[in-house]
Design a protein around this motif. Structure first.
Motif: not given
Length: 230
Positions: A39-41, A45-46, A82-84, A165-166
């Protein structure tokens, strides 16, 4: 054609026929799978995006504002999309400021955008997030932050920057395990009425889309234009 529902925008459609065919016939020109993906936090920080496929765009095709889009990353778990967004800042900017970003979704794959996730960054670099569903109706939900201050890093003018973002799948009316068509977009300003500036896939012409299949700890992303989209 994929209708984005924006009658006032000079960019109205993007195509997706190749991707739909890929899904229906089990053929994907570009496919990535993250079994057991973490899971992305969303903290600016990528490092936790390591191993997730990025889709690239020219860093000099649609400048203006804080910077020019260079890559987009997408993933999901059983709860969130999730998107970056990665950008190169302009020579006089040390953060993303007064810019807008959107993720348009066709949740039933009929060629018409029926939901958007918005990230709007104010003049101080702080991000607010909204879901637009149905189109024209907005709800404050989700969260986002950039890597440059007010994120964790003090950046120099012209530096590389990421905005992550999420948003919950349920807020988009997407269930885990479903397939949706997606296009990521940068906007001319931090306003939901701002014109599209650049897209992935499609670059400044905004042609193309991804197919995202959401499932618990697994994501598949297909793009008919390959890993480099402009």
């Amino acid at each position: 054609m994929f209708d984005d529902g924006e009658c006032d925008s000079p960019v109205k459609h993007f195509t997706f026929g190749t991707i739909v065919a890929a899904v229906l016939f089990g053929i994907a020109i570009l496919t990535t799978s993250q079994a057991g993906a973490a899971t992305i936090t969303v903290d600016g920080n990528t490092a936790d995006w390591s191993g997730i496929q990025g889709f690239t765009d020219s860093g000099s095709d649609a400048g203006g504002g804080s910077g020019d889009l260079t890559a987009v990353y997408l993933t999901s778990d059983s709860t969130y999309l999730y998107v970056r967004f990665d950008e190169t800042l302009t020579a006089n900017k040390n953060k993303i400021a007064s810019d807008g970003f959107s993720v348009s979704l066709d949740t039933n794959r009929d060629g018409i955008v029926d939901a958007r996730f918005w990230i709007l960054v104010d003049s101080s670099g702080n991000a607010t997030t909204q879901v637009e569903k149905p189109l024209g109706t907005y709800a404050n939900t989700g969260n986002a932050i950039q890597s440059c201050s007010p994120g964790p890093v003090t950046c120099a003018n012209g530096a590389a920057v990421s905005l992550e973002g999420r948003v919950t799948l349920t807020s988009l009316n997407v269930s885990a395990g479903s397939a949706v068509l997606v296009q990521a977009q940068t906007r001319a300003s931090a306003n939901v009425n701002a014109n599209v500036k650049d897209c992935i896939p499609g670059g400044s012409s905004c042609n193309g889309s991804f197919t995202v299949v959401t499932a618990s700890n697994t994501v598949y992303v297909s793009a008919d234009t390959g890993s480099s989209t402009s």
